[in-house]
Design an enzyme around this catalytic site. Structure first.
Site, PDB file in Angstrom:
ATOM      1  N   SER A  65     -14.914 -32.113   5.893  1.00 52.07           N
ATOM      2  CA  SER A  65     -13.562 -31.887   6.416  1.00 52.07           C
ATOM      3  C   SER A  65     -12.468 -31.824   5.353  1.00 52.07           C
ATOM      4  O   SER A  65     -11.364 -31.366   5.649  1.00 52.07           O
ATOM      5  CB  SER A  65     -13.191 -32.981   7.415  1.00 52.07           C
ATOM      6  OG  SER A  65     -13.579 -32.594   8.710  1.00 52.07           O
ATOM      7  N   LYS A  68     -10.865 -28.563   4.902  1.00 56.19           N
ATOM      8  CA  LYS A  68      -9.904 -28.041   5.885  1.00 56.19           C
ATOM      9  C   LYS A  68      -8.488 -27.949   5.304  1.00 56.19           C
ATOM     10  O   LYS A  68      -7.705 -27.087   5.693  1.00 56.19           O
ATOM     11  CB  LYS A  68      -9.891 -28.924   7.137  1.00 56.19           C
ATOM     12  CG  LYS A  68     -11.207 -28.882   7.919  1.00 56.19           C
ATOM     13  CD  LYS A  68     -11.209 -29.932   9.023  1.00 56.19           C
ATOM     14  CE  LYS A  68     -12.508 -29.932   9.821  1.00 56.19           C
ATOM     15  NZ  LYS A  68     -12.581 -31.057  10.771  1.00 56.19           N
ATOM     16  N   TYR A 193     -17.988 -21.167   8.087  1.00 54.06           N
ATOM     17  CA  TYR A 193     -17.486 -22.547   8.206  1.00 54.06           C
ATOM     18  C   TYR A 193     -18.474 -23.553   7.599  1.00 54.06           C
ATOM     19  O   TYR A 193     -18.078 -24.502   6.923  1.00 54.06           O
ATOM     20  CB  TYR A 193     -17.224 -22.850   9.690  1.00 54.06           C
ATOM     21  CG  TYR A 193     -16.763 -24.272   9.959  1.00 54.06           C
ATOM     22  CD1 TYR A 193     -15.468 -24.681   9.665  1.00 54.06           C
ATOM     23  CD2 TYR A 193     -17.634 -25.211  10.513  1.00 54.06           C
ATOM     24  CE1 TYR A 193     -15.050 -25.984   9.905  1.00 54.06           C
ATOM     25  CE2 TYR A 193     -17.224 -26.515  10.766  1.00 54.06           C
ATOM     26  CZ  TYR A 193     -15.931 -26.892  10.467  1.00 54.06           C
ATOM     27  OH  TYR A 193     -15.521 -28.182  10.703  1.00 54.06           O
ATOM     28  N   TYR A 245      -8.702 -38.759  10.247  1.00 52.02           N
ATOM     29  CA  TYR A 245      -9.179 -38.734  11.640  1.00 52.02           C
ATOM     30  C   TYR A 245      -8.243 -39.551  12.541  1.00 52.02           C
ATOM     31  O   TYR A 245      -7.052 -39.645  12.261  1.00 52.02           O
ATOM     32  CB  TYR A 245     -10.631 -39.253  11.729  1.00 52.02           C
ATOM     33  CG  TYR A 245     -11.589 -38.496  10.849  1.00 52.02           C
ATOM     34  CD1 TYR A 245     -11.839 -37.141  11.071  1.00 52.02           C
ATOM     35  CD2 TYR A 245     -12.265 -39.105   9.804  1.00 52.02           C
ATOM     36  CE1 TYR A 245     -12.729 -36.430  10.274  1.00 52.02           C
ATOM     37  CE2 TYR A 245     -13.166 -38.397   9.006  1.00 52.02           C
ATOM     38  CZ  TYR A 245     -13.384 -37.064   9.249  1.00 52.02           C
ATOM     39  OH  TYR A 245     -14.250 -36.365   8.463  1.00 52.02           O
ATOM     40  N   VAL A 263     -16.960 -36.257   6.458  1.00 49.79           N
ATOM     41  CA  VAL A 263     -18.087 -37.075   6.911  1.00 49.79           C
ATOM     42  C   VAL A 263     -19.176 -37.284   5.855  1.00 49.79           C
ATOM     43  O   VAL A 263     -20.080 -38.080   6.053  1.00 49.79           O
ATOM     44  CB  VAL A 263     -18.742 -36.511   8.200  1.00 49.79           C
ATOM     45  CG1 VAL A 263     -17.854 -36.705   9.408  1.00 49.79           C
ATOM     46  CG2 VAL A 263     -19.146 -35.071   8.028  1.00 49.79           C
TER      47      VAL A 263
END
Ligand code: GLU
Length: 309
Positions: A65, A68, A193, A245, A263
Site C-alpha cells: 500500500s 498508493k 496493480y 489504515y 501489509v
C-alpha cells in the site's frame, strides 16, 4: 546507497524488536506469509545526502500500500487535481483498507479516498500509458528517480501470488466498473496493480523516497523538483488522514508524522522539511501496521520531538 550505522537507532531497534512477537505477518497474499516476523530495520535519509540506519537493512520487501501514495502523485501529475478528485474522494473511512461497505452505502462511483483499495484501483487505472507495461514502466521510473536507484524492480513472485488470490480486489474493481468508475479490463488492471504493489526495495531506498515527500517534492541532491509542491502536499495530507489504515487518528495523536504503511510491513515516513524514514518490520498489528515499526516511530517521535502538531 551508503548508510552509516547509528548507535541510537540500534538501541531503538533493540527496544522495538520486543514487539515483533505480538503481531503476525500478512498471509492473505501467500508469498508475504514467508517473511521472517523478527526482521526489523530502519533508515533515515537527510536532505544533505546523509543516511543513518539500524537493523536488518539488507532485507528487501514489497511496497504494497505504500505504492498508493506514489501512484497518486504520478496520476495527479498526469491528469490534474479536478480530473482525479472527480473520481476519488478525500475523506478517511475508518474502515479496513479492503472494505467494500462504503462504496455501496456512500457513493458507488467515487471511492472515499485513494489510500483504500477501491480508491487506489481507480487511481492506478488513471496512470497514463498505452499498455499495462508502459504504465508500469512509467511508475517504476518515477520510483527509481525518487530513490535514486535504477536497479529497483518488482518481485514477480509476490505480484503473481497476489494476482492469483486478489478475489476481493477483483470484486471491488467489478463493482467500480459497473458504476462506470473504471473502463479498463479488470484483469489488465489487476496485472498492473499487483505489479505496482510488488515493487521491491530496502528501507534505505524507502527513506530516500520519504525524504523527497518531506522536502515538498524536491530532491535537494539532484536539484530537481520531482513532484510539484502542491501535489506533494496533497500526498502528505493523505498520509496523515489515512496513511496508517484505520489507526491513522491514533497514529497522528501519538506520533504525528505523515506516514504510509503496507501489509508487507513497510512504513514510509516524511518528517516535513527534515528527513525521510524507511522502516521494515513484517510482523503486523490488527490494523495491518508494522507492530515494531510503530514502536520505532513512537521512540523516534518522542525522543526527537518530531510530531508536526
Ligand atoms: N496489495 C495489497 C492489496 O491490495 C496492498 C494492501 C496493503 O498494503 O494495505 O491487498
Amino acid at each position: 546507497m551508503q548508510c552509516r550505522s547509528s548507535k541510537e537507532l540500534n538501541e531503538f531497534v533493540m527496544e522495538a524488536r520486543k514487539f515483533t512477537q505480538h503481531g503476525k505477518v500478512a498471509d492473505y497474499i501467500p508469498a508475504l506469509g514467508r517473511a521472517d516476523p523478527d526482521d526489523l530495520a530502519i533508515a533515515i535519509h537527510y536532505p544533505d545526502g546523509q543516511c543513518v540506519s539500524a537493523g536488518d537493512i539488507q532485507k528487501t520487501f514489497t511496497l504494497q500500500s505504500i505504492s498508493k501514495v506514489i501512484s497518486l502523485a504520478l496520476v495527479l501529475m498526469d491528469r490534474g487535481f479536478d480530473y482525479v478528485f472527480k473520481r476519488v474522494g478525500m475523506e478517511p473511512t475508518g474502515d479496513p483498507f479492503n472494505s467494500i461497505i462504503k462504496l455501496e452505502t456512500v457513493n458507488p462511483a467515487r471511492p472515499l479516498n485513494p489510500m483504500i483499495n477501491a480508491g487506489a484501483l481507480v487511481v492506478t487505472h488513471m496512470i497514463k500509458g498505452a499498455s499495462v507495461e508502459e504504465k508500469f514502466q512509467r511508475l517504476l521510473a518515477f520510483v527509481q528517480e525518487m530513490a535514486n536507484d535504477s536497479t529497483i524492480g518488482y518481485s514477480s513472485e509476490v505480484a503473481q501470488s497476489e494476482f492469483e488470490t486478489a478475489h476481493l480486489n477483483r470484486a471491488l474493481a467489478y463493482f467500480l466498473k459497473q458504476h462506470k468508475s473504471l473502463d479498463e479490463d479488470v484483469e489488465e488492471l489487476m496485472n498492473l496493480y499487483t505489479k505496482q504493489c510488488a515493487i521491491e526495495m530496502n528501507c534505505l531506498d524507502l527513506a530516500r523516497i520519504g525524504m523527497v515527500f518531506a522536502m515538498d517534492g524536491a530532491d535537494p541532491l539532484s536539484g530537481k523538483q520531482v513532484i510539484p509542491i502542491d501535489i506533494a502536499r496533497i500526498c502528505k495530507t493523505f498520509m496523515v488522514t489515512c496513511g496508517m489504515y484505520n489507526a491513522s487518528g491514533e497514529f497522528a495523536i501519538k506520533i504525528g508524522i505523515p506516514a504510509k504503511s503496507g501489509v508487507s510491513g513497510g512504513i514510509m515516513g516524511a518528517v516535513p522539511g527534515k528527513f525521510g524514514i524507511g522502516i521494515f518490520g513484517p510482523s503486523l498489528n490488527e490494523q495491518g501496521n508494522s507492530m515494531a515499526g510503530i514502536r520505532l516511530l513512537e521512540l523516534l517521535s518522542k525522543n526527537f520531538h518530531l510530531s508536526m502538531f
